[in-house]
Design a protein around this motif. Structure first.
Motif, PDB file in Angstrom:
ATOM      1  N   LEU A  71       0.813  -1.207   0.000  1.00  0.00           N
ATOM      2  CA  LEU A  71       0.000   0.000   0.000  1.00  0.00           C
ATOM      3  C   LEU A  71       0.851   1.263   0.000  1.00  0.00           C
ATOM      4  CD1 LEU A  71      -2.838  -1.073   2.477  1.00  0.00           C
ATOM      5  CD2 LEU A  71      -2.957  -0.880  -0.012  1.00  0.00           C
ATOM      6  N   LEU A  72       2.144   1.098  -0.238  1.00  0.00           N
ATOM      7  CA  LEU A  72       3.034   2.237  -0.433  1.00  0.00           C
ATOM      8  C   LEU A  72       3.344   2.337  -1.916  1.00  0.00           C
ATOM      9  CD1 LEU A  72       5.516   1.899   2.572  1.00  0.00           C
ATOM     10  CD2 LEU A  72       3.656   3.528   2.296  1.00  0.00           C
ATOM     11  N   LEU A  73       2.876   3.407  -2.544  1.00  0.00           N
ATOM     12  CA  LEU A  73       2.984   3.523  -4.001  1.00  0.00           C
ATOM     13  C   LEU A  73       4.411   3.448  -4.495  1.00  0.00           C
ATOM     14  CD1 LEU A  73       0.318   6.156  -5.058  1.00  0.00           C
ATOM     15  CD2 LEU A  73       0.752   3.982  -6.177  1.00  0.00           C
TER      16      LEU A  73
ATOM     17  N   THR B 192      -7.930   4.765   5.378  1.00  0.00           N
ATOM     18  CA  THR B 192      -8.175   4.802   6.826  1.00  0.00           C
ATOM     19  C   THR B 192      -8.935   3.556   7.265  1.00  0.00           C
ATOM     20  OG1 THR B 192      -8.255   7.229   6.805  1.00  0.00           O
ATOM     21  CG2 THR B 192      -9.239   6.117   8.702  1.00  0.00           C
ATOM     22  N   SER B 193      -9.913   3.152   6.467  1.00  0.00           N
ATOM     23  CA  SER B 193     -10.755   2.010   6.843  1.00  0.00           C
ATOM     24  C   SER B 193      -9.971   0.701   6.889  1.00  0.00           C
ATOM     25  CB  SER B 193     -11.924   1.877   5.868  1.00  0.00           C
ATOM     26  OG  SER B 193     -11.489   1.398   4.601  1.00  0.00           O
ATOM     27  N   VAL B 194      -8.879   0.591   6.130  1.00  0.00           N
ATOM     28  CA  VAL B 194      -8.089  -0.651   6.154  1.00  0.00           C
ATOM     29  C   VAL B 194      -6.952  -0.571   7.164  1.00  0.00           C
ATOM     30  CG1 VAL B 194      -8.669  -1.191   3.766  1.00  0.00           C
ATOM     31  CG2 VAL B 194      -6.574   0.079   4.255  1.00  0.00           C
ATOM     32  N   GLY B 195      -6.944   0.513   7.960  1.00  0.00           N
ATOM     33  CA  GLY B 195      -5.985   0.597   9.061  1.00  0.00           C
ATOM     34  C   GLY B 195      -4.630   1.175   8.734  1.00  0.00           C
ATOM     35  N   LEU B 196      -4.518   1.864   7.600  1.00  0.00           N
ATOM     36  CA  LEU B 196      -3.226   2.454   7.254  1.00  0.00           C
ATOM     37  C   LEU B 196      -2.964   3.678   8.138  1.00  0.00           C
ATOM     38  CD1 LEU B 196      -1.239   1.508   5.056  1.00  0.00           C
ATOM     39  CD2 LEU B 196      -1.988   3.418   3.661  1.00  0.00           C
ATOM     40  N   GLU B 197      -1.724   3.811   8.610  1.00  0.00           N
ATOM     41  CA  GLU B 197      -1.381   4.919   9.488  1.00  0.00           C
ATOM     42  C   GLU B 197      -1.429   6.247   8.741  1.00  0.00           C
ATOM     43  OE1 GLU B 197       0.476   2.337   8.827  1.00  0.00           O
ATOM     44  OE2 GLU B 197       0.828   1.178  10.672  1.00  0.00           O
TER      45      GLU B 197
ATOM     46  N   ILE C  66      -0.763   7.255   4.787  1.00  0.00           N
ATOM     47  CA  ILE C  66      -1.811   7.852   3.952  1.00  0.00           C
ATOM     48  C   ILE C  66      -1.292   9.142   3.335  1.00  0.00           C
ATOM     49  CG2 ILE C  66      -4.113   8.884   3.947  1.00  0.00           C
ATOM     50  CD1 ILE C  66      -4.878   6.958   6.191  1.00  0.00           C
ATOM     51  N   ALA C  67      -0.597   9.941   4.137  1.00  0.00           N
ATOM     52  CA  ALA C  67      -0.029  11.188   3.616  1.00  0.00           C
ATOM     53  C   ALA C  67       0.988  10.904   2.517  1.00  0.00           C
ATOM     54  CB  ALA C  67       0.629  11.971   4.751  1.00  0.00           C
TER      55      ALA C  67
ATOM     56  N   LEU D  31     -10.536  10.609  11.605  1.00  0.00           N
ATOM     57  CA  LEU D  31     -11.417   9.441  11.729  1.00  0.00           C
ATOM     58  C   LEU D  31     -10.649   8.188  12.114  1.00  0.00           C
ATOM     59  CD1 LEU D  31     -13.706   9.814   8.578  1.00  0.00           C
ATOM     60  CD2 LEU D  31     -14.375  10.219  10.949  1.00  0.00           C
ATOM     61  N   ASP D  32     -11.360   7.253  12.780  1.00  0.00           N
ATOM     62  CA  ASP D  32     -10.764   5.934  12.984  1.00  0.00           C
ATOM     63  C   ASP D  32     -11.253   5.002  11.881  1.00  0.00           C
ATOM     64  OD1 ASP D  32     -13.376   5.184  13.618  1.00  0.00           O
ATOM     65  OD2 ASP D  32     -13.026   5.190  15.781  1.00  0.00           O
TER      66      ASP D  32
END
Length: 324
Positions: A231-233, A273-278, A282-283, A302-303
């Motif tokens: 999930l890191l591009l 966010t919904s899959v729990g990425l910090e 995300i930034a 959001l959590d």
């Protein structure tokens, strides 16, 4: 000079043709304003850029040529009378919404791939995560990694030429193209027989082929608990990144591609966010995709549970854009 009168039956036939042509002209006029309105309201013009549309047209034409070639082979190069050439098949294929969406998403995936190469120097084929697969101590993962590497290289070559091998379509879309081919010749006895024979050959070829999207899915499964690295591009590259999003979020791969476009930034933030990425990760994704934009503050607060609830309430979150 006296004009020869047109017999009644011919007159009716000509009127029927004119009526059909006029109906098509009416439909074209009726679609002008909705299309223009959509383009004017859509700030993310990149998803309908000339390059993207050209790639979709090119892939449709290439699929049509492959179907005609299969028919020619099945009929011994005695082309069925009912077949209206490549253009007729292309028109019929273009009328299939799921197929059209899939080709559009492939064009957007490649657009993202080129964007990452230009911005971050991410190789379109040999990304860091891809290198990890190829260099794996597990011989099965390493072999699959090499197959995926070759498939990704072929995809890049094909889409640059605005082409797509039929065997690279997902199974259900591959079946759909075959049914379109058969329907176009349903009223031609010779053509229908050729279409049946061509269908057997095409399905056999697809069944024996491990498609790129299939291999990407296997690769993400192999990552397992380390899937967050996908999930890191800058680490995964576009192809593995959108496949990982689809797997983590339980959505189609085509929808995962769509959420990377600028107009879907909010959905992407909620999804990650919904899959729990910090937040930091995300930034990092936002910086790679849209460096001029930050993660929306409301999303950052959001959590995972709240983000997932908001996504579930969105009607479009339940749409697949047709494909996995």
């Amino acid at each position: 000079m006296a004009l020869t009168a047109i017999p009644g039956t011919e007159h009716l036939a000509i009127e029927a043709l004119l009526r059909d042509d006029l109906l098509q002209a009416d439909q074209a006029l009726m679609h002008v304003q909705p299309i223009l309105r959509h383009l004017l309201r859509n700030d993310d013009s990149a998803i309908f850029s000339d390059e993207v549309i050209a790639r979709v047209r090119g892939m449709l034409a290439d699929l049509g040529r492959q179907l005609v070639r299969a028919l020619d082979d099945a009929a011994g190069f005695a082309r069925p009378a009912g077949l209206n050439g490549v253009s007729g098949l292309v028109d019929a294929l273009a009328a299939q919404g799921e197929l059209l969406n899939h080709l559009h998403m492939l064009a957007l995936e490649w657009q993202l791939t080129e964007k990452l190469q230009a911005r971050l120097g991410v190789d379109p084929v040999l990304t860091p995560l891809m290198q990890d697969f190829v260099a794996s101590v597990d011989p099965d993962i390493a072999a699959r990694g090499m197959n995926l590497l070759a498939a990704q290289a072929r995809f890049g070559q094909a889409i640059r030429r605005m082409q797509l091998p039929l065997v690279e379509l997902p199974i259900d879309l591959h079946d759909l193209t075959i049914e379109v081919m058969r329907a176009s010749l349903a009223d031609d006895v010779v053509g229908a027989a050729a279409a049946d024979e061509a269908a057997v050959f095409l399905r056999h070829a697809r069944g024996a082929h491990a498609g790129r999207v299939d291999l990407l899915g296997h690769a993400i499964q192999a990552v397992g608990d380390d899937r967050r690295d996908a999930l890191l591009l800058e680490n995964a590259g576009a192809a593995l990144f959108v496949t990982a999003i689809a797997a983590r979020a339980g959505m189609s791969r085509d929808m995962a591609i769509m959420v990377t476009v600028e107009s879907q930034m909010l959905r992407l933030g909620l999804l990650l966010t919904s899959v729990g990425l910090e937040r930091e990760r995300i930034a990092s994704v936002f910086a790679a995709l849209h460096p001029e934009c930050a993660v929306p503050d409301a999303v950052a607060d959001l959590d995972a549970a709240r983000a997932a609830k908001l996504l579930a309430e969105s009607p479009c979150s339940h749409q697949s854009l047709g494909r996995g």
